[in-house]
Enzyme design. Structure first.
Site, PDB file in Angstrom:
ATOM      1  N   SER A  19      -1.537   3.115  -3.159  1.00  0.00           N
ATOM      2  CA  SER A  19      -1.533   2.007  -2.197  1.00  0.00           C
ATOM      3  C   SER A  19      -1.597   0.656  -2.880  1.00  0.00           C
ATOM      4  CB  SER A  19      -2.775   2.098  -1.308  1.00  0.00           C
ATOM      5  OG  SER A  19      -2.751   3.243  -0.526  1.00  0.00           O
ATOM      6  N   GLU A  59       7.707   1.841   1.009  1.00  0.00           N
ATOM      7  CA  GLU A  59       7.888   0.787  -0.005  1.00  0.00           C
ATOM      8  C   GLU A  59       8.289   1.439  -1.317  1.00  0.00           C
ATOM      9  OE1 GLU A  59       5.101  -2.906  -0.003  1.00  0.00           O
ATOM     10  OE2 GLU A  59       3.856  -1.230   0.621  1.00  0.00           O
ATOM     11  N   ASN A  94       0.022  -3.700   1.939  1.00  0.00           N
ATOM     12  CA  ASN A  94      -1.434  -3.751   1.768  1.00  0.00           C
ATOM     13  C   ASN A  94      -1.945  -5.096   1.270  1.00  0.00           C
ATOM     14  OD1 ASN A  94      -1.871  -1.203   2.762  1.00  0.00           O
ATOM     15  ND2 ASN A  94      -1.524  -0.236   0.781  1.00  0.00           N
ATOM     16  N   HIS A 104       5.851   4.543  -1.768  1.00  0.00           N
ATOM     17  CA  HIS A 104       4.631   4.315  -0.978  1.00  0.00           C
ATOM     18  C   HIS A 104       4.904   4.518   0.516  1.00  0.00           C
ATOM     19  CE1 HIS A 104       1.456   1.285   0.598  1.00  0.00           C
ATOM     20  NE2 HIS A 104       0.930   2.481   0.495  1.00  0.00           N
TER      21      HIS A 104
HETATM   22  C1  CAA Z   1      -3.168   2.195   3.371  1.00  0.00           C
HETATM   23  C2  CAA Z   1      -1.751   2.206   2.966  1.00  0.00           C
HETATM   24  O1  CAA Z   1      -1.478   2.385   1.750  1.00  0.00           O
HETATM   25  C3  CAA Z   1      -0.609   1.929   3.859  1.00  0.00           C
HETATM   26  C4  CAA Z   1      -0.779   2.355   5.286  1.00  0.00           C
HETATM   27  O2  CAA Z   1      -0.413   3.436   5.656  1.00  0.00           O
HETATM   28  S1  CAA Z   1      -1.529   1.262   6.275  1.00  0.00           S
HETATM   29  C5  CAA Z   1      -1.584   2.032   7.841  1.00  0.00           C
HETATM   30  C6  CAA Z   1      -0.256   1.918   8.545  1.00  0.00           C
HETATM   31  N1  CAA Z   1      -0.360   2.551   9.823  1.00  0.00           N
HETATM   32  C7  CAA Z   1      -0.670   1.897  10.944  1.00  0.00           C
HETATM   33  O3  CAA Z   1      -0.838   0.684  10.930  1.00  0.00           O
HETATM   34  C8  CAA Z   1      -0.832   2.752  12.152  1.00  0.00           C
HETATM   35  C9  CAA Z   1      -1.245   1.958  13.365  1.00  0.00           C
HETATM   36  N2  CAA Z   1      -1.349   2.837  14.524  1.00  0.00           N
HETATM   37  C10 CAA Z   1      -0.275   3.259  15.210  1.00  0.00           C
HETATM   38  O4  CAA Z   1       0.846   2.889  14.942  1.00  0.00           O
HETATM   39  C11 CAA Z   1      -0.546   4.193  16.357  1.00  0.00           C
HETATM   40  O5  CAA Z   1      -1.885   4.029  16.765  1.00  0.00           O
HETATM   41  C12 CAA Z   1      -0.285   5.704  15.996  1.00  0.00           C
HETATM   42  C13 CAA Z   1       1.207   5.894  15.765  1.00  0.00           C
HETATM   43  C14 CAA Z   1      -1.050   6.145  14.765  1.00  0.00           C
HETATM   44  C15 CAA Z   1      -0.770   6.562  17.124  1.00  0.00           C
HETATM   45  O6  CAA Z   1      -0.147   6.142  18.287  1.00  0.00           O
HETATM   46  P1  CAA Z   1      -0.838   6.317  19.715  1.00  0.00           P
HETATM   47  O7  CAA Z   1       0.199   6.006  20.710  1.00  0.00           O
HETATM   48  O8  CAA Z   1      -2.097   5.567  19.735  1.00  0.00           O
HETATM   49  O9  CAA Z   1      -1.337   7.791  19.739  1.00  0.00           O
HETATM   50  P2  CAA Z   1      -0.604   9.126  20.017  1.00  0.00           P
HETATM   51  O10 CAA Z   1      -0.031   9.120  21.409  1.00  0.00           O
HETATM   52  O11 CAA Z   1      -1.636  10.139  19.686  1.00  0.00           O
HETATM   53  O12 CAA Z   1       0.541   9.186  18.935  1.00  0.00           O
HETATM   54  C16 CAA Z   1       1.839   8.673  19.114  1.00  0.00           C
HETATM   55  C17 CAA Z   1       2.799   9.706  18.627  1.00  0.00           C
HETATM   56  O13 CAA Z   1       2.618   9.882  17.219  1.00  0.00           O
HETATM   57  C18 CAA Z   1       2.451  11.274  16.946  1.00  0.00           C
HETATM   58  N3  CAA Z   1       1.589  11.446  15.783  1.00  0.00           N
HETATM   59  C19 CAA Z   1       0.450  10.808  15.479  1.00  0.00           C
HETATM   60  N4  CAA Z   1      -0.013  11.270  14.309  1.00  0.00           N
HETATM   61  C20 CAA Z   1       0.855  12.202  13.876  1.00  0.00           C
HETATM   62  C21 CAA Z   1       0.943  13.017  12.722  1.00  0.00           C
HETATM   63  N5  CAA Z   1       0.043  12.962  11.747  1.00  0.00           N
HETATM   64  N6  CAA Z   1       1.981  13.880  12.626  1.00  0.00           N
HETATM   65  C22 CAA Z   1       2.921  13.949  13.565  1.00  0.00           C
HETATM   66  N7  CAA Z   1       2.908  13.184  14.666  1.00  0.00           N
HETATM   67  C23 CAA Z   1       1.885  12.329  14.811  1.00  0.00           C
HETATM   68  C24 CAA Z   1       1.813  11.824  18.177  1.00  0.00           C
HETATM   69  O14 CAA Z   1       2.021  13.212  18.285  1.00  0.00           O
HETATM   70  C25 CAA Z   1       2.519  11.057  19.269  1.00  0.00           C
HETATM   71  O15 CAA Z   1       3.765  11.642  19.548  1.00  0.00           O
HETATM   72  P3  CAA Z   1       4.334  11.657  21.069  1.00  0.00           P
HETATM   73  O16 CAA Z   1       4.647  10.222  21.361  1.00  0.00           O
HETATM   74  O17 CAA Z   1       5.541  12.528  20.947  1.00  0.00           O
HETATM   75  O18 CAA Z   1       3.231  12.228  21.897  1.00  0.00           O
HETATM   76  N1  NDP Z   2      -4.741   6.823   3.793  1.00  0.00           N
HETATM   77  C1  NDP Z   2      -3.704   6.030   3.924  1.00  0.00           C
HETATM   78  O1  NDP Z   2      -3.526   5.412   4.982  1.00  0.00           O
HETATM   79  C2  NDP Z   2      -2.737   5.867   2.814  1.00  0.00           C
HETATM   80  C3  NDP Z   2      -3.032   6.301   1.536  1.00  0.00           C
HETATM   81  N2  NDP Z   2      -2.124   6.147   0.532  1.00  0.00           N
HETATM   82  C4  NDP Z   2      -2.434   6.599  -0.814  1.00  0.00           C
HETATM   83  O2  NDP Z   2      -2.169   8.000  -0.886  1.00  0.00           O
HETATM   84  C5  NDP Z   2      -3.091   8.615  -1.795  1.00  0.00           C
HETATM   85  C6  NDP Z   2      -3.849   9.703  -1.071  1.00  0.00           C
HETATM   86  O3  NDP Z   2      -4.537   9.145   0.041  1.00  0.00           O
HETATM   87  P1  NDP Z   2      -5.056  10.065   1.240  1.00  0.00           P
HETATM   88  O4  NDP Z   2      -4.137  11.199   1.449  1.00  0.00           O
HETATM   89  O5  NDP Z   2      -5.374   9.156   2.344  1.00  0.00           O
HETATM   90  O6  NDP Z   2      -6.429  10.590   0.608  1.00  0.00           O
HETATM   91  P2  NDP Z   2      -7.230  11.928   0.973  1.00  0.00           P
HETATM   92  O7  NDP Z   2      -8.632  11.668   0.549  1.00  0.00           O
HETATM   93  O8  NDP Z   2      -6.933  12.338   2.367  1.00  0.00           O
HETATM   94  O9  NDP Z   2      -6.541  13.017   0.026  1.00  0.00           O
HETATM   95  C7  NDP Z   2      -6.584  12.969  -1.363  1.00  0.00           C
HETATM   96  C8  NDP Z   2      -6.500  14.401  -1.837  1.00  0.00           C
HETATM   97  O10 NDP Z   2      -6.333  14.399  -3.258  1.00  0.00           O
HETATM   98  C9  NDP Z   2      -7.183  15.400  -3.769  1.00  0.00           C
HETATM   99  N3  NDP Z   2      -7.454  15.221  -5.177  1.00  0.00           N
HETATM  100  C10 NDP Z   2      -8.437  14.515  -5.790  1.00  0.00           C
HETATM  101  N4  NDP Z   2      -8.355  14.667  -7.118  1.00  0.00           N
HETATM  102  C11 NDP Z   2      -7.312  15.484  -7.359  1.00  0.00           C
HETATM  103  C12 NDP Z   2      -6.733  16.049  -8.532  1.00  0.00           C
HETATM  104  N5  NDP Z   2      -7.240  15.773  -9.733  1.00  0.00           N
HETATM  105  N6  NDP Z   2      -5.685  16.878  -8.420  1.00  0.00           N
HETATM  106  C13 NDP Z   2      -5.173  17.158  -7.201  1.00  0.00           C
HETATM  107  N7  NDP Z   2      -5.671  16.681  -6.052  1.00  0.00           N
HETATM  108  C14 NDP Z   2      -6.728  15.846  -6.128  1.00  0.00           C
HETATM  109  C15 NDP Z   2      -8.426  15.262  -2.901  1.00  0.00           C
HETATM  110  O11 NDP Z   2      -9.283  16.382  -3.067  1.00  0.00           O
HETATM  111  P3  NDP Z   2     -10.900  16.113  -2.921  1.00  0.00           P
HETATM  112  O12 NDP Z   2     -11.113  15.666  -1.532  1.00  0.00           O
HETATM  113  O13 NDP Z   2     -11.478  17.424  -3.264  1.00  0.00           O
HETATM  114  O14 NDP Z   2     -11.234  15.033  -3.918  1.00  0.00           O
HETATM  115  C16 NDP Z   2      -7.787  15.177  -1.530  1.00  0.00           C
HETATM  116  O15 NDP Z   2      -7.465  16.446  -1.014  1.00  0.00           O
HETATM  117  C17 NDP Z   2      -3.968   7.483  -2.347  1.00  0.00           C
HETATM  118  O16 NDP Z   2      -3.403   7.003  -3.538  1.00  0.00           O
HETATM  119  C18 NDP Z   2      -3.875   6.439  -1.239  1.00  0.00           C
HETATM  120  O17 NDP Z   2      -4.126   5.142  -1.677  1.00  0.00           O
HETATM  121  C19 NDP Z   2      -0.895   5.591   0.732  1.00  0.00           C
HETATM  122  C20 NDP Z   2      -0.536   5.180   1.986  1.00  0.00           C
HETATM  123  C21 NDP Z   2      -1.445   5.251   3.122  1.00  0.00           C
END
Ligand code: CAA
Ligand code: NDP
Length: 292
Positions: A120, A153, A191, A141
């Site tokens: 991320s 990304e 991010n 990403h």
């Molecule tokens: C941290 C990083 O590195 C980068 C990132 O990812 S940052 C995070 C980016 N993501 C966001 O910002 C998500 C923001 N949230 C949303 O867009 C919405 O709340 C959401 C899409 C997650 C859920 O939407 P919602 O309308 O509140 O809930 P919900 O009705 O349960 O879900 C919408 C649809 O997505 C589907 N869905 C949700 N999670 C799912 C998953 N893991 N797998 C498959 N489908 C999924 C649901 O089944 C649902 O489908 P239908 O419309 O066919 O019923």
């Molecule tokens: N969460 C998010 O919204 C997003 C996350 N990411 C990125 O994706 C990556 C994973 O995030 P996310 O899936 O949320 O994290 P989770 O904590 O859900 O999953 C990470 C997994 O990696 C496993 N793990 C840790 N160490 C090792 C290893 N040495 N070998 C193999 N597996 C290992 C963990 O096991 P254990 O729990 O036992 O440590 C866990 O099952 C991160 O780099 C995160 O920044 C990118 C986009 C969105």
């Protein structure tokens, strides 16, 4: 580089599972590895449950789900990823963990295989430099939840070659997702913008400006965000949010990225959000209940 047919995934958490889900639906063979067999089993069960929900809502045919699930298999150890053309690392957001994985993984892979990270925030150039293939290393990403979010990304390290970039672009297109290109700076585009907003929401809570519920309601109804920022932080994982803020803070040396002490406290408590059952909300009952 020959055609990408098999995707290897390291980390069977929420992102690794999501990447496996969309890759299998797009016709790729998927090998998934995590530290324990139990974690891989749980990860595959979650993918199956998510696909079943897509079938129930009419988004997927049952036969398509079955065929996709049949393309996913567990790699009992890292050597099980040896046949992959593209390996995507999606383990915990911790540079030391990722470096250790690459050190173990690289000697096992086909020299031509592309190695990608779903990090991320961490520098692609720095991660690439720890591998035997900086030219064939790239950031791919995905956004969470992967099956729903359209964006991926693509981040090139300084050494990433054009073939690796083009092959990664082709893979993203095959998943029917949109790729944007980000330069290799801390936390890339999404991010760099999203996490300071989430961190500010946590400061808003920390300073008593509003309750968890007030902050989330304000941003959902006042800014039309699909989730409130604290709900979203719990959804991403508070450990991941903190790691990203630390990378921004260290990498850009600007106090505006200082992680909120309350975020640090939640992570220290092990209240990591949805995946841990508790974060800014407690998910252990029937409905989420704010923890402050
Ligand atoms: C941290 C990083 O590195 C980068 C990132 O990812 S940052 C995070 C980016 N993501 C966001 O910002 C998500 C923001 N949230 C949303 O867009 C919405 O709340 C959401 C899409 C997650 C859920 O939407 P919602 O309308 O509140 O809930 P919900 O009705 O349960 O879900 C919408 C649809 O997505 C589907 N869905 C949700 N999670 C799912 C998953 N893991 N797998 C498959 N489908 C999924 C649901 O089944 C649902 O489908 P239908 O419309 O066919 O019923
Ligand atoms: N969460 C998010 O919204 C997003 C996350 N990411 C990125 O994706 C990556 C994973 O995030 P996310 O899936 O949320 O994290 P989770 O904590 O859900 O999953 C990470 C997994 O990696 C496993 N793990 C840790 N160490 C090792 C290893 N040495 N070998 C193999 N597996 C290992 C963990 O096991 P254990 O729990 O036992 O440590 C866990 O099952 C991160 O780099 C995160 O920044 C990118 C986009 C969105």
């Amino acid at each position: 580089m020959s055609k990408i047919e098999t995707i290897g995934i390291v980390g069977a958490g929420q992102m690794g599972g999501g990447i496996a889900h969309v890759s299998a639906l797009a016709g790729y063979k998927v090998l998934i590895y995590d530290v324990g067999a139990e974690r891989i089993e749980t990860g595959i069960a979650t993918i199956s449950g998510n696909m079943a929900r897509q079938v129930a809502s009419g988004k997927l045919e049952e036969q398509v789900r079955k065929d996709a699930m049949a393309r996913i298999s567990a790699a009992p150890d890292m050597a099980g990823l040896a046949g992959a053309d593209l390996v995507i690392e999606a383990a915990t957001e911790d540079e030391a963990v990722k470096r250790k994985i690459f050190a173990q993984l690289c000697p096992l892979l086909n020299p031509e295989a592309i190695l990608a990270t779903n990090t991320s925030s961490i520098s692609i150039t720095r991660l690439a430099s720890t591998t035997d293939r900086p030219e064939r290393f790239i950031g791919i990403h995905f956004m969470n939840p992967v099956p729903v979010m359209k964006l991926v990304e693509l981040v090139r390290g300084i050494a990433t070659d054009d073939r690796t970039f083009e092959a990664s672009k082709g893979y993203v297109a095959q998943l029917d997702k949109t790729a944007t290109v980000s330069e290799d700076f801390p936390a890339f585009i999404v991010n760099r913008i999203l996490l300071p907003m989430i961190n500010e929401a946590i400061y808003t809570l920390y300073e008593g400006v509003g309750s968890v519920e007030a902050i989330d309601t304000a941003m959902k109804l006042g800014a039309n965000h699909p989730m409130g920022p604290l709900q979203l932080a719990d959804f991403i994982g508070l450990d991941t949010c903190l790691s990203i803020m630390q990378v921004l803070h260290d990498g850009l040396s600007d106090s505006k990225y200082r992680p909120c002490p309350l975020l640090v406290k939640y992570v220290e408590a092990g209240w990591l959000g949805r995946k841990a059952g508790r974060g800014f909300y407690d998910y252990r009952g029937e409905h989420p209940v704010p923890t402050r």
